[in-house]
Design an enzyme around this catalytic site. Structure first.
Site, PDB file in Angstrom:
ATOM      1  N   SER A 144      -8.531   6.181   0.161  1.00 27.97           N
ATOM      2  CA  SER A 144      -9.278   6.996  -0.811  1.00 27.97           C
ATOM      3  C   SER A 144     -10.597   6.294  -1.118  1.00 27.97           C
ATOM      4  CB  SER A 144      -8.440   7.090  -2.092  1.00 27.97           C
ATOM      5  OG  SER A 144      -9.205   7.523  -3.189  1.00 27.97           O
ATOM      6  N   TYR A 157      -3.426   4.839  -9.473  1.00 28.79           N
ATOM      7  CA  TYR A 157      -3.892   5.424  -8.213  1.00 28.79           C
ATOM      8  C   TYR A 157      -4.835   4.446  -7.504  1.00 28.79           C
ATOM      9  CZ  TYR A 157      -5.708   9.023  -5.025  1.00 28.79           C
ATOM     10  OH  TYR A 157      -6.066   9.738  -3.908  1.00 28.79           O
TER      11      TYR A 157
HETATM   12  N1  LIG Z   1      -8.022  15.439  -2.586  1.00 28.36           N
HETATM   13  C1  LIG Z   1      -8.795  14.379  -2.545  1.00 28.36           C
HETATM   14  O1  LIG Z   1      -9.950  14.404  -2.966  1.00 28.36           O
HETATM   15  C2  LIG Z   1      -8.309  13.090  -1.962  1.00 28.36           C
HETATM   16  C3  LIG Z   1      -9.214  12.049  -1.867  1.00 28.36           C
HETATM   17  C4  LIG Z   1      -8.798  10.829  -1.351  1.00 28.36           C
HETATM   18  C5  LIG Z   1      -7.492  10.682  -0.943  1.00 28.36           C
HETATM   19  N2  LIG Z   1      -6.621  11.713  -1.041  1.00 28.36           N
HETATM   20  C6  LIG Z   1      -5.262  11.466  -0.602  1.00 28.36           C
HETATM   21  O2  LIG Z   1      -4.910  12.400   0.406  1.00 28.36           O
HETATM   22  C7  LIG Z   1      -3.537  12.707   0.315  1.00 28.36           C
HETATM   23  C8  LIG Z   1      -3.349  14.201   0.185  1.00 28.36           C
HETATM   24  O3  LIG Z   1      -4.025  14.656  -0.967  1.00 28.36           O
HETATM   25  P1  LIG Z   1      -4.148  16.199  -1.376  1.00 28.36           P
HETATM   26  O4  LIG Z   1      -5.404  16.325  -2.134  1.00 28.36           O
HETATM   27  O5  LIG Z   1      -3.887  17.073  -0.218  1.00 28.36           O
HETATM   28  O6  LIG Z   1      -2.945  16.287  -2.429  1.00 28.36           O
HETATM   29  P2  LIG Z   1      -1.994  17.486  -2.853  1.00 28.36           P
HETATM   30  O7  LIG Z   1      -1.595  17.193  -4.255  1.00 28.36           O
HETATM   31  O8  LIG Z   1      -2.589  18.819  -2.551  1.00 28.36           O
HETATM   32  O9  LIG Z   1      -0.742  17.283  -1.872  1.00 28.36           O
HETATM   33  C9  LIG Z   1       0.077  16.169  -1.993  1.00 28.36           C
HETATM   34  C10 LIG Z   1       1.278  16.360  -1.092  1.00 28.36           C
HETATM   35  O10 LIG Z   1       2.135  15.229  -1.287  1.00 28.36           O
HETATM   36  C11 LIG Z   1       3.463  15.681  -1.396  1.00 28.36           C
HETATM   37  N3  LIG Z   1       4.230  14.799  -2.274  1.00 28.36           N
HETATM   38  C12 LIG Z   1       3.878  14.298  -3.483  1.00 28.36           C
HETATM   39  N4  LIG Z   1       4.893  13.582  -4.006  1.00 28.36           N
HETATM   40  C13 LIG Z   1       5.891  13.624  -3.100  1.00 28.36           C
HETATM   41  C14 LIG Z   1       7.217  13.095  -3.069  1.00 28.36           C
HETATM   42  N5  LIG Z   1       7.712  12.373  -4.080  1.00 28.36           N
HETATM   43  N6  LIG Z   1       7.979  13.358  -1.998  1.00 28.36           N
HETATM   44  C15 LIG Z   1       7.516  14.112  -0.963  1.00 28.36           C
HETATM   45  N7  LIG Z   1       6.264  14.632  -0.938  1.00 28.36           N
HETATM   46  C16 LIG Z   1       5.482  14.390  -1.999  1.00 28.36           C
HETATM   47  C17 LIG Z   1       3.390  17.069  -2.003  1.00 28.36           C
HETATM   48  O11 LIG Z   1       4.530  17.825  -1.628  1.00 28.36           O
HETATM   49  C18 LIG Z   1       2.090  17.607  -1.392  1.00 28.36           C
HETATM   50  O12 LIG Z   1       2.385  18.276  -0.184  1.00 28.36           O
HETATM   51  C19 LIG Z   1      -3.004  11.887  -0.862  1.00 28.36           C
HETATM   52  O13 LIG Z   1      -2.474  10.668  -0.415  1.00 28.36           O
HETATM   53  C20 LIG Z   1      -4.235  11.650  -1.683  1.00 28.36           C
HETATM   54  O14 LIG Z   1      -4.111  10.520  -2.500  1.00 28.36           O
HETATM   55  C21 LIG Z   1      -6.998  12.911  -1.551  1.00 28.36           C
END
Ligand SMILES: NC(=O)c1ccc[n+]([C@@H]2O[C@H](COP(=O)([O-])OP(=O)(O)OC[C@H]3O[C@@H](n4cnc5c(N)ncnc54)[C@H](O)[C@@H]3O)[C@@H](O)[C@H]2O)c1
Length: 252
Positions: A144, A157
């Site tokens: 991230s 986080y």
């Molecule tokens: N959206 C952003 O701006 C961003 C930026 C940097 C990093 N990320 C990282 O990218 C990844 C995906 O982010 P996103 O924005 O698509 O998030 P999101 O919240 O849309 O999706 C998260 C996913 O993780 C799964 N999940 C969460 N807890 C879980 C558990 N206990 N068991 C099984 N599955 C679980 C959920 O089912 C979901 O499918 C994450 O690791 C997030 O930290 C996102």
């Protein structure tokens, strides 16, 4: 170019039912891989069904990554429809909790660390053992911008994502010489459910957008190229890298 071809490869994508995970699962399918998507809710099953309706080989598996002791069983279930072989692991699932540092609850700290860091390590270990036996594989972790910055109101986080970047390098040091490339993708600010609160906060949203040279938030589509690259032979000499996909945010 066939160096990006994933025909016959098998992949597991955690959190593959929505957001960035779904974008990456779709991309791996489009490049030819057979994909198992793990998610915490039933919606992962319908997301996989939609991919199957498009002719791809995709399977959904509902499971809770915060249950550390159950991870070996969940991992075994995930690789079963893939015939027990695993070429690509994408550790994408992640959670967020927001609160001022002085008020941050220890339960929230533990919930975030459990999914974002402990489950990532455990799945890397389970996949790594299999890949070492097979003679190689690709592990892709989700870092991230908060692997670089501390952010505001997200201490757990930030700590977890700093940990993911370091863990990626630690695993790469031991495994790159044995055929496993371990890399991380560091997405910038992406418009997904996880960022709903940020997007709704007009002030923060304007401030963030003002710092993105590309002039827009990222989308799950923006993750497709990097994940196929890191999953394919095109990246065979890249390991231990944390690669930003951020519309230029870090450079500003
Ligand atoms: N959206 C952003 O701006 C961003 C930026 C940097 C990093 N990320 C990282 O990218 C990844 C995906 O982010 P996103 O924005 O698509 O998030 P999101 O919240 O849309 O999706 C998260 C996913 O993780 C799964 N999940 C969460 N807890 C879980 C558990 N206990 N068991 C099984 N599955 C679980 C959920 O089912 C979901 O499918 C994450 O690791 C997030 O930290 C996102």
């Amino acid at each position: 170019m066939n160096i990006f071809d994933l025909t016959g490869k098998t992949a597991v994508v955690t959190g593959g039912g929505r957001g960035l995970g779904l974008g990456m699962a779709r991309a791996l399918c489009e490049a030819g891989a057979r994909v198992v998507m793990i998610g915490s809710s039933k919606s992962v099953l319908s997301a996989a069904e939609k991919l199957r309706a498009r002719g791809f080989e995709a399977y959904g598996l509902q499971g809770d990554l915060s249950r550390t002791e159950k991870l070996p069983e969940l991992f075994a279930q995930a690789v079963e429809p893939l015939g027990g072989r695993l070429d690509i692991l994408v550790n994408n699932a992640g959670v967020q909790r927001r609160n001022k540092c002085e008020d941050f609850l220890i339960n929230d700290w533990e919930a975030v660390l459990q999914v974002n860091l402990t489950a990532v390590f455990r799945l890397c270990q389970l996949a790594g053992r299999k890949m070492l036996e097979q003679g190689g594989g690709k592990i892709i972790n989700l870092a991230s911008m908060l692997s670089y910055f501390g952010g505001y109101t997200v201490p757990a986080y930030a700590a977890s994502k700093g940990g993911v970047a370091q863990l990626t390098k630690a695993l790469s040091n031991e495994w790159a010489g044995r055929g496993i490339q371990v890399n991380a993708i560091a997405p910038g600010y992406m418009a997904t459910d996880m960022n709903e609160a940020l997007i709704r906060d007009e002030g923060r949203s304007r401030e963030i957008l003002g710092r993105i040279p590309a002039g827009r938030w990222g989308t799950p589509e923006d993750m497709k190229g990097i994940v196929v690259f890191l999953a394919s032979g095109a990246s065979d000499y890249i390991s231990g890298a944390v690669i930003p996909v951020d519309g230029g945010y870090l450079g500003k």
